[in-house]
Scaffold this motif. Structure first.
Motif, PDB file in Angstrom:
ATOM      1  N   TRP A 144      -4.456   5.513   1.009  1.00 20.40           N
ATOM      2  CA  TRP A 144      -4.699   4.741   0.248  1.00 20.40           C
ATOM      3  C   TRP A 144      -3.172   4.646  -1.099  1.00 20.40           C
ATOM      4  O   TRP A 144      -2.634   4.246  -1.557  1.00 20.40           O
ATOM      5  CB  TRP A 144      -5.578   4.594  -0.628  1.00 20.40           C
ATOM      6  CG  TRP A 144      -7.206   4.014   0.191  1.00 20.40           C
ATOM      7  CD1 TRP A 144      -7.264   2.664   0.961  1.00 20.40           C
ATOM      8  CD2 TRP A 144      -8.049   4.587   1.095  1.00 20.40           C
ATOM      9  NE1 TRP A 144      -7.874   2.485   1.418  1.00 20.40           N
ATOM     10  CE2 TRP A 144      -9.039   4.201   1.842  1.00 20.40           C
ATOM     11  CE3 TRP A 144      -8.446   6.375   1.463  1.00 20.40           C
ATOM     12  CZ2 TRP A 144     -10.059   4.961   2.335  1.00 20.40           C
ATOM     13  CZ3 TRP A 144      -9.885   6.835   1.423  1.00 20.40           C
ATOM     14  CH2 TRP A 144     -10.037   6.527   2.139  1.00 20.40           C
ATOM     15  N   ALA A 148       0.585   2.840  -2.259  1.00 24.78           N
ATOM     16  CA  ALA A 148       0.660   2.371  -3.971  1.00 24.78           C
ATOM     17  C   ALA A 148       2.100   3.427  -4.864  1.00 24.78           C
ATOM     18  O   ALA A 148       2.488   2.818  -5.476  1.00 24.78           O
ATOM     19  CB  ALA A 148      -0.953   3.096  -4.792  1.00 24.78           C
ATOM     20  N   PHE A 271      -9.289   5.100  -2.897  1.00 28.81           N
ATOM     21  CA  PHE A 271      -8.567   4.126  -2.849  1.00 28.81           C
ATOM     22  C   PHE A 271      -9.265   3.403  -5.123  1.00 28.81           C
ATOM     23  O   PHE A 271      -8.536   2.170  -5.243  1.00 28.81           O
ATOM     24  CB  PHE A 271      -9.212   3.021  -1.997  1.00 28.81           C
ATOM     25  CG  PHE A 271     -11.069   3.455  -1.844  1.00 28.81           C
ATOM     26  CD1 PHE A 271     -11.693   2.748  -3.195  1.00 28.81           C
ATOM     27  CD2 PHE A 271     -11.106   4.111  -1.082  1.00 28.81           C
ATOM     28  CE1 PHE A 271     -13.498   2.877  -2.190  1.00 28.81           C
ATOM     29  CE2 PHE A 271     -12.645   4.120  -0.395  1.00 28.81           C
ATOM     30  CZ  PHE A 271     -14.130   3.853  -1.509  1.00 28.81           C
ATOM     31  N   VAL A 274      -6.409   4.152  -6.810  1.00 26.31           N
ATOM     32  CA  VAL A 274      -5.768   2.860  -6.981  1.00 26.31           C
ATOM     33  C   VAL A 274      -6.090   2.110  -7.596  1.00 26.31           C
ATOM     34  O   VAL A 274      -5.285   0.896  -7.934  1.00 26.31           O
ATOM     35  CB  VAL A 274      -5.009   2.938  -5.446  1.00 26.31           C
ATOM     36  CG1 VAL A 274      -4.065   1.411  -5.237  1.00 26.31           C
ATOM     37  CG2 VAL A 274      -4.985   4.022  -4.720  1.00 26.31           C
ATOM     38  N   GLU A 275      -7.165   1.712  -7.658  1.00 24.05           N
ATOM     39  CA  GLU A 275      -7.889   0.202  -8.333  1.00 24.05           C
ATOM     40  C   GLU A 275      -7.476   0.620  -9.816  1.00 24.05           C
ATOM     41  O   GLU A 275      -7.256  -0.955 -10.571  1.00 24.05           O
ATOM     42  CB  GLU A 275      -9.257   0.313  -8.162  1.00 24.05           C
ATOM     43  CG  GLU A 275     -10.010  -0.163  -6.702  1.00 24.05           C
ATOM     44  CD  GLU A 275     -11.089  -0.140  -6.495  1.00 24.05           C
ATOM     45  OE1 GLU A 275     -12.007   0.460  -6.958  1.00 24.05           O
ATOM     46  OE2 GLU A 275     -11.166  -0.886  -5.507  1.00 24.05           O
ATOM     47  N   GLU A 278      -3.956  -0.211 -10.585  1.00 25.38           N
ATOM     48  CA  GLU A 278      -4.028  -1.147 -11.223  1.00 25.38           C
ATOM     49  C   GLU A 278      -4.174  -2.662 -12.404  1.00 25.38           C
ATOM     50  O   GLU A 278      -3.427  -3.542 -13.035  1.00 25.38           O
ATOM     51  CB  GLU A 278      -4.661  -2.098  -9.296  1.00 25.38           C
ATOM     52  CG  GLU A 278      -4.121  -2.260  -8.285  1.00 25.38           C
ATOM     53  CD  GLU A 278      -4.486  -2.942  -6.956  1.00 25.38           C
ATOM     54  OE1 GLU A 278      -3.447  -3.528  -6.077  1.00 25.38           O
ATOM     55  OE2 GLU A 278      -5.050  -3.324  -7.356  1.00 25.38           O
ATOM     56  N   GLU A 284       0.220  -5.429  -7.973  1.00 22.93           N
ATOM     57  CA  GLU A 284      -0.822  -4.995  -6.856  1.00 22.93           C
ATOM     58  C   GLU A 284      -0.541  -4.090  -6.230  1.00 22.93           C
ATOM     59  O   GLU A 284       1.112  -3.927  -5.892  1.00 22.93           O
ATOM     60  CB  GLU A 284      -0.663  -6.422  -5.543  1.00 22.93           C
ATOM     61  CG  GLU A 284      -1.169  -7.373  -6.217  1.00 22.93           C
ATOM     62  CD  GLU A 284      -1.625  -8.915  -6.079  1.00 22.93           C
ATOM     63  OE1 GLU A 284      -1.076  -8.624  -4.703  1.00 22.93           O
ATOM     64  OE2 GLU A 284      -1.078 -10.106  -6.241  1.00 22.93           O
ATOM     65  N   GLU A 286      -2.793  -2.055  -3.248  1.00 25.05           N
ATOM     66  CA  GLU A 286      -3.123  -1.750  -2.483  1.00 25.05           C
ATOM     67  C   GLU A 286      -2.519  -1.796  -0.986  1.00 25.05           C
ATOM     68  O   GLU A 286      -1.892  -2.933  -1.219  1.00 25.05           O
ATOM     69  CB  GLU A 286      -4.764  -2.495  -2.047  1.00 25.05           C
ATOM     70  CG  GLU A 286      -5.058  -1.935  -3.811  1.00 25.05           C
ATOM     71  CD  GLU A 286      -6.867  -2.357  -3.820  1.00 25.05           C
ATOM     72  OE1 GLU A 286      -7.602  -3.196  -2.107  1.00 25.05           O
ATOM     73  OE2 GLU A 286      -7.742  -2.287  -4.439  1.00 25.05           O
ATOM     74  N   LYS A 291     -11.656  -0.017   2.636  1.00 28.08           N
ATOM     75  CA  LYS A 291     -11.574   0.741   1.794  1.00 28.08           C
ATOM     76  C   LYS A 291     -13.346   1.358   2.333  1.00 28.08           C
ATOM     77  O   LYS A 291     -14.400   1.016   1.781  1.00 28.08           O
ATOM     78  CB  LYS A 291     -12.407   0.524   0.204  1.00 28.08           C
ATOM     79  CG  LYS A 291     -11.235  -0.576  -0.322  1.00 28.08           C
ATOM     80  CD  LYS A 291     -11.142  -0.773  -1.014  1.00 28.08           C
ATOM     81  CE  LYS A 291     -10.395  -1.854  -2.043  1.00 28.08           C
ATOM     82  NZ  LYS A 291     -10.784  -2.648  -3.025  1.00 28.08           N
TER      83      LYS A 291
END
Length: 306
Positions: A144, A148, A271, A274-275, A278, A284, A286, A291
């Protein structure tokens, strides 16, 4: 006067409007830990090992942390000692301290009444096997975070840095690198602060201060580059302009004391970080990896010896 009391100061109103329109304040630097963030966590191997032996999870990390600041693990990460036979002997001793085991087990029993009342024997651990299992298991790029990181690098909106506790593998070791700072991952960073090369390690305040200094120098040195398009590099980098991702709470706590903004990266759930990235960057990031949290294995891997 409003129905909620006295009218708020104008600067607070403007700050609230700015937050609504533009979201969180953008960092100049996104700074990454490596193990457990950009590559698979070495702590996964520790957890798997503990589960395979029936040891209460957390004992190995506890024994390592309690040997700080001059345990063999910490000295290796500062580059004070070489990775040789003497290191593995010392590391093994650090993992087998009876008084520490008894205190740890009593603590765990207080939290989990299902544990036996009688303290079991000190676990017999193979320190060299464990170390190599951790290192060999954490060379794979995180599915993940690595995409990114590549996406962030391609956008050229941020200085991309690394701040990592590292070890230097000697010539002849399967993981030895002639050029430590090269490769598909390390080549993505504008600044890489490696503990074993600078003589400081997280969570020592000095390594965060050094990282800030090197990032500041990079920004000012590259202020005239095409990448610095209204990004403010000419004024350098302050600690408050750094967003730091790490998987260890103690390291993040120390970073916050130095003024860094932080994101916690949870084991097997990168993940989620990563969210968060974002949301902060508005980008963006991902990849296409599903996930699905990484779950620990319950059997000892037989091929981890290097």
């Amino acid at each position: 006067m409003s129905e909620f009391g006295e009218d708020p100061p104008v600067d607070l109103i403007l700050e609230a409007i700015d937050g609504e329109l533009y979201g969180p304040k953008q960092p100049k630097v996104i700074l990454f830990d490596i193990g457990g963030v950009c590559v698979v966590s070495p702590f996964q191997a520790i957890l798997d090992y503990e589960l395979s032996l029936g040891i209460p999870p957390g004992w190995i990390n506890h024994s390592i942390s309690k040997s700080a600041p001059n345990g063999f693990w910490h000295r290796l990460e500062r580059g004070d000692i070489a990775m040789d036979e003497a290191f593995f002997e010392g590391f093994n001793r650090d993992l087998h301290r009876q008084s520490l085991w008894e205190a740890f087990y009593e603590r765990e029993r207080a939290k989990n009444p299902k544990l036996d009342d009688q303290i079991p024997p000190l676990p017999a651990l193979d320190g060299e096997w464990l170390f190599n299992a951790m290192m060999s298991g954490s060379v794979k790029h995180d599915p993940w975070m690595f995409p990114a990181l590549q996406a962030l690098k391609a956008k050229n909106k941020y200085i991309i840095g690394a701040l990592s506790n590292t070890v230097i593998f000697p010539p002849g070791h399967a993981l030895h690198q002639a050029d430590f700072f090269s490769g598909p991952l390390k080549g993505l960073f504008d600044v890489f602060v490696s503990s074993a090369h600078v003589g400081h390690r997280k969570p020592e305040p000095s390594i965060y201060q050094l990282a800030t200094k090197r990032l500041d120098e990079f920004a000012k040195r590259n202020a005239d580059s095409p990448r610095n398009s209204n990004l403010g590099w000419e004024s350098g980098v302050k600690a408050t302009e750094i967003l730091f991702l790490d998987d260890i709470g103690e390291n993040l706590k120390a970073a916050k004391k130095e003024g860094f903004n932080t994101i916690k990266v949870n084991l097997g759930r990168t993940f989620e970080a990563v969210e968060e990235l974002e949301k902060i960057t508005g980008l963006e990031l991902e990849g296409d990896h599903p996930k699905i949290p990484v779950k620990p294995r319950f059997t000892r891997v037989k091929t981890s010896k290097i």
